[in-house]
Scaffold this motif. Structure first.
Motif, PDB file in Angstrom:
ATOM      1  N   ALA A 128      17.880   6.106  -2.064  1.00 31.36           N
ATOM      2  CA  ALA A 128      18.374   6.549  -0.401  1.00 31.36           C
ATOM      3  C   ALA A 128      16.900   6.747   0.161  1.00 31.36           C
ATOM      4  CB  ALA A 128      19.083   7.706  -0.458  1.00 31.36           C
ATOM      5  N   ALA A 129      16.072   7.746  -0.460  1.00 32.22           N
ATOM      6  CA  ALA A 129      14.805   8.007   0.297  1.00 32.22           C
ATOM      7  C   ALA A 129      13.840   6.796   0.394  1.00 32.22           C
ATOM      8  CB  ALA A 129      14.074   8.855  -0.823  1.00 32.22           C
ATOM      9  N   ARG A 130      13.999   5.738  -0.379  1.00 31.45           N
ATOM     10  CA  ARG A 130      13.208   4.450  -0.094  1.00 31.45           C
ATOM     11  C   ARG A 130      13.624   3.717   1.078  1.00 31.45           C
ATOM     12  NH1 ARG A 130      11.407   2.884  -5.992  1.00 31.45           N
ATOM     13  NH2 ARG A 130      10.214   4.581  -6.619  1.00 31.45           N
ATOM     14  N   ARG A 131      15.022   3.956   1.448  1.00 28.01           N
ATOM     15  CA  ARG A 131      15.510   3.039   2.517  1.00 28.01           C
ATOM     16  C   ARG A 131      15.536   3.853   3.733  1.00 28.01           C
ATOM     17  NH1 ARG A 131      21.177   2.432   0.683  1.00 28.01           N
ATOM     18  NH2 ARG A 131      20.760   3.552  -1.124  1.00 28.01           N
ATOM     19  N   GLY A 132      14.717   5.030   3.728  1.00 28.66           N
ATOM     20  CA  GLY A 132      14.384   5.651   4.917  1.00 28.66           C
ATOM     21  C   GLY A 132      15.640   6.854   5.235  1.00 28.66           C
ATOM     22  N   GLY A 133      16.507   6.811   4.370  1.00 26.00           N
ATOM     23  CA  GLY A 133      17.828   7.722   4.708  1.00 26.00           C
ATOM     24  C   GLY A 133      17.470   8.975   3.895  1.00 26.00           C
ATOM     25  N   ALA A 134      18.237   9.877   4.242  1.00 23.94           N
ATOM     26  CA  ALA A 134      18.219  11.104   3.744  1.00 23.94           C
ATOM     27  C   ALA A 134      19.229  11.285   2.570  1.00 23.94           C
ATOM     28  CB  ALA A 134      18.526  12.226   4.371  1.00 23.94           C
ATOM     29  N   GLY A 164       0.776  -1.135  -0.065  1.00 23.57           N
ATOM     30  CA  GLY A 164       0.054  -0.048  -0.016  1.00 23.57           C
ATOM     31  C   GLY A 164       0.804   1.332   0.030  1.00 23.57           C
ATOM     32  N   ASP A 165       2.122   1.165   0.304  1.00 23.46           N
ATOM     33  CA  ASP A 165       2.911   2.397   0.295  1.00 23.46           C
ATOM     34  C   ASP A 165       3.288   2.838  -1.101  1.00 23.46           C
ATOM     35  OD1 ASP A 165       4.948   4.181   0.569  1.00 23.46           O
ATOM     36  OD2 ASP A 165       5.721   3.245   2.314  1.00 23.46           O
ATOM     37  N   ALA A 166       2.690   3.925  -1.334  1.00 23.27           N
ATOM     38  CA  ALA A 166       2.797   4.348  -2.795  1.00 23.27           C
ATOM     39  C   ALA A 166       4.344   4.605  -3.311  1.00 23.27           C
ATOM     40  CB  ALA A 166       2.255   5.743  -3.146  1.00 23.27           C
ATOM     41  N   GLU A 167       5.192   5.091  -2.277  1.00 23.95           N
ATOM     42  CA  GLU A 167       6.864   5.051  -2.719  1.00 23.95           C
ATOM     43  C   GLU A 167       7.461   4.071  -2.595  1.00 23.95           C
ATOM     44  OE1 GLU A 167       8.507   7.829   0.130  1.00 23.95           O
ATOM     45  OE2 GLU A 167       6.747   9.372   0.226  1.00 23.95           O
ATOM     46  N   LEU A 168       6.984   2.899  -2.122  1.00 22.82           N
ATOM     47  CA  LEU A 168       7.569   1.723  -2.449  1.00 22.82           C
ATOM     48  C   LEU A 168       7.007   0.654  -3.361  1.00 22.82           C
ATOM     49  CD1 LEU A 168       8.045   0.667   1.409  1.00 22.82           C
ATOM     50  CD2 LEU A 168       9.825   1.633  -0.232  1.00 22.82           C
ATOM     51  N   ARG A 169       5.929   1.402  -3.988  1.00 17.93           N
ATOM     52  CA  ARG A 169       5.178   0.314  -5.063  1.00 17.93           C
ATOM     53  C   ARG A 169       6.015  -0.411  -5.985  1.00 17.93           C
ATOM     54  NH1 ARG A 169       0.527   3.410  -6.452  1.00 17.93           N
ATOM     55  NH2 ARG A 169      -0.083   2.506  -4.722  1.00 17.93           N
ATOM     56  N   ARG A 170       7.105   0.223  -6.789  1.00 16.47           N
ATOM     57  CA  ARG A 170       7.871  -0.718  -7.723  1.00 16.47           C
ATOM     58  C   ARG A 170       8.709  -1.502  -6.994  1.00 16.47           C
ATOM     59  NH1 ARG A 170      11.168   1.358 -12.931  1.00 16.47           N
ATOM     60  NH2 ARG A 170      12.382  -0.415 -13.121  1.00 16.47           N
ATOM     61  N   ALA A 171       9.539  -0.977  -6.045  1.00 16.86           N
ATOM     62  CA  ALA A 171      10.238  -1.858  -5.113  1.00 16.86           C
ATOM     63  C   ALA A 171       9.341  -3.079  -4.505  1.00 16.86           C
ATOM     64  CB  ALA A 171      11.002  -1.180  -3.876  1.00 16.86           C
ATOM     65  N   VAL A 172       8.484  -2.838  -4.015  1.00 13.83           N
ATOM     66  CA  VAL A 172       7.455  -4.117  -3.506  1.00 13.83           C
ATOM     67  C   VAL A 172       7.402  -5.098  -4.821  1.00 13.83           C
ATOM     68  CG1 VAL A 172       5.468  -4.547  -2.610  1.00 13.83           C
ATOM     69  CG2 VAL A 172       6.674  -2.684  -1.733  1.00 13.83           C
ATOM     70  N   ARG A 213      18.894  -6.243  -5.063  1.00 15.74           N
ATOM     71  CA  ARG A 213      17.823  -5.419  -5.047  1.00 15.74           C
ATOM     72  C   ARG A 213      17.604  -4.222  -3.731  1.00 15.74           C
ATOM     73  NH1 ARG A 213      16.215  -6.818  -9.296  1.00 15.74           N
ATOM     74  NH2 ARG A 213      14.310  -8.524  -9.684  1.00 15.74           N
ATOM     75  N   LEU A 214      18.110  -4.657  -2.799  1.00 13.20           N
ATOM     76  CA  LEU A 214      18.298  -3.663  -1.825  1.00 13.20           C
ATOM     77  C   LEU A 214      19.300  -2.598  -1.978  1.00 13.20           C
ATOM     78  CD1 LEU A 214      18.395  -5.931   1.429  1.00 13.20           C
ATOM     79  CD2 LEU A 214      16.555  -4.479   0.578  1.00 13.20           C
ATOM     80  N   ALA A 215      20.331  -2.747  -2.775  1.00 15.37           N
ATOM     81  CA  ALA A 215      21.334  -1.710  -3.179  1.00 15.37           C
ATOM     82  C   ALA A 215      20.901  -0.944  -4.212  1.00 15.37           C
ATOM     83  CB  ALA A 215      22.760  -2.493  -3.661  1.00 15.37           C
ATOM     84  N   THR A 216      19.959  -1.245  -4.929  1.00 12.97           N
ATOM     85  CA  THR A 216      19.236  -0.493  -5.984  1.00 12.97           C
ATOM     86  C   THR A 216      18.147   0.477  -5.339  1.00 12.97           C
ATOM     87  OG1 THR A 216      17.790  -2.104  -6.621  1.00 12.97           O
ATOM     88  CG2 THR A 216      19.933  -2.062  -7.890  1.00 12.97           C
ATOM     89  N   LEU A 217      17.553   0.160  -4.270  1.00 16.38           N
ATOM     90  CA  LEU A 217      16.696   1.199  -3.666  1.00 16.38           C
ATOM     91  C   LEU A 217      17.249   2.574  -3.498  1.00 16.38           C
ATOM     92  CD1 LEU A 217      15.109  -1.154  -0.871  1.00 16.38           C
ATOM     93  CD2 LEU A 217      14.149  -0.557  -3.135  1.00 16.38           C
ATOM     94  N   VAL A 251      -0.585  -8.597  10.762  1.00 18.05           N
ATOM     95  CA  VAL A 251       0.804  -7.836  10.623  1.00 18.05           C
ATOM     96  C   VAL A 251       0.103  -6.528   9.689  1.00 18.05           C
ATOM     97  CG1 VAL A 251       2.691  -7.887   8.779  1.00 18.05           C
ATOM     98  CG2 VAL A 251       2.095  -9.702  10.215  1.00 18.05           C
ATOM     99  N   GLY A 252       0.420  -5.472  10.241  1.00 17.98           N
ATOM    100  CA  GLY A 252      -0.166  -4.176   9.716  1.00 17.98           C
ATOM    101  C   GLY A 252       0.916  -3.602   8.506  1.00 17.98           C
ATOM    102  N   ARG A 253       0.700  -2.495   8.069  1.00 14.88           N
ATOM    103  CA  ARG A 253       1.477  -2.081   6.905  1.00 14.88           C
ATOM    104  C   ARG A 253       2.908  -1.727   7.604  1.00 14.88           C
ATOM    105  NH1 ARG A 253      -0.254   3.389   4.258  1.00 14.88           N
ATOM    106  NH2 ARG A 253       1.761   3.715   3.400  1.00 14.88           N
ATOM    107  N   PRO A 254       3.959  -2.295   7.099  1.00 12.56           N
ATOM    108  CA  PRO A 254       5.181  -1.918   7.756  1.00 12.56           C
ATOM    109  C   PRO A 254       5.754  -0.735   7.306  1.00 12.56           C
ATOM    110  CG  PRO A 254       5.510  -3.750   6.066  1.00 12.56           C
ATOM    111  CD  PRO A 254       4.261  -3.263   6.262  1.00 12.56           C
ATOM    112  N   GLY A 255       6.453   0.073   7.798  1.00 15.41           N
ATOM    113  CA  GLY A 255       7.284   1.166   7.342  1.00 15.41           C
ATOM    114  C   GLY A 255       8.486   0.446   6.435  1.00 15.41           C
TER     115      GLY A 255
END
Length: 180
Positions: A173-179, A75-83, A167-171, A122-126
């Motif tokens: 930075a904003a999607r990984r929660g970092g600035a 459901g997280d729009a910013e993570l849709r492609r990564a998900v 896959r994790l390396a291609t996320l 299990v709710g929507r994880p961050g």
């Protein structure tokens, strides 16, 4: 002009290695990775419960748990492609390890759920929860690869771990929660 050395570095290392092998009494045949053929008239069989089956079960359980977190993040729009990418990756890995769905669904595939969504509660994880689950899954696969008796299984598990890491390396930075 500098004087040319009497022995090259490579020649020195080869000589030292040979000297170590000779002085320690190492048998070069013991270093041969090829299997030793069985004597004539004997057969070798691999038991189904040789330990690798338990590793596969653990890997499948880790994939299913990770898929549940991935599905709940849909459901997280910013993570849709990564998900979507992670979902495809984990389902391909699940198909590789459990093509008939026996480990996921049991021997009777009729009661197998159509999707492996998030379990109840299990709710929507961050982003951080998704990243933490993926990292834990990658580590699990790498650890299992190191424990596998079968070289083929070790290779598959290590490859899966590397795929998750990629896959994790291609996320972004904003999607990984970092600035950025």
């Amino acid at each position: 002009m500098p004087a040319r050395p009497v022995a090259t570095r490579r020649a020195t290392l080869v000589a030292l290695s040979a000297g170590v092998l000779v002085t320690t009494g190492c048998d070069l045949d013991a270093l041969d990775p090829r299997p030793v053929p069985s004597p004539a008239g004997t057969t070798t069989t691999t038991e189904p419960g040789d330990g690798d089956e338990a590793l596969v079960d653990t890997a499948v359980a880790s994939i299913v748990a990770t898929l549940a977190v991935v599905e709940s993040a849909r459901g997280d729009a910013e993570l849709r492609r990564a998900v979507t990418d992670l979902d495809r990756l984990h389902r391909a890995h699940l198909e590789e390890l459990d093509p008939e769905g026996v480990r996921v669904c049991g021997p009777d595939a009729d009661d197998c759920p159509e999707t492996l969504g998030a379990p109840d509660g299990v709710g929507r994880p961050g982003r951080q929860a998704l990243l933490a689950q993926e990292q834990a899954h990658r580590t699990t696969l790498a650890d299992l690869a190191g424990q596998a008796a079968s070289g083929a299984l070790a290779s598959v598990l290590a490859s899966m771990s590397a795929a998750v890491a990629q896959r994790l390396a291609t996320l972004p930075a904003a999607r990984r929660g970092g600035a950025a």
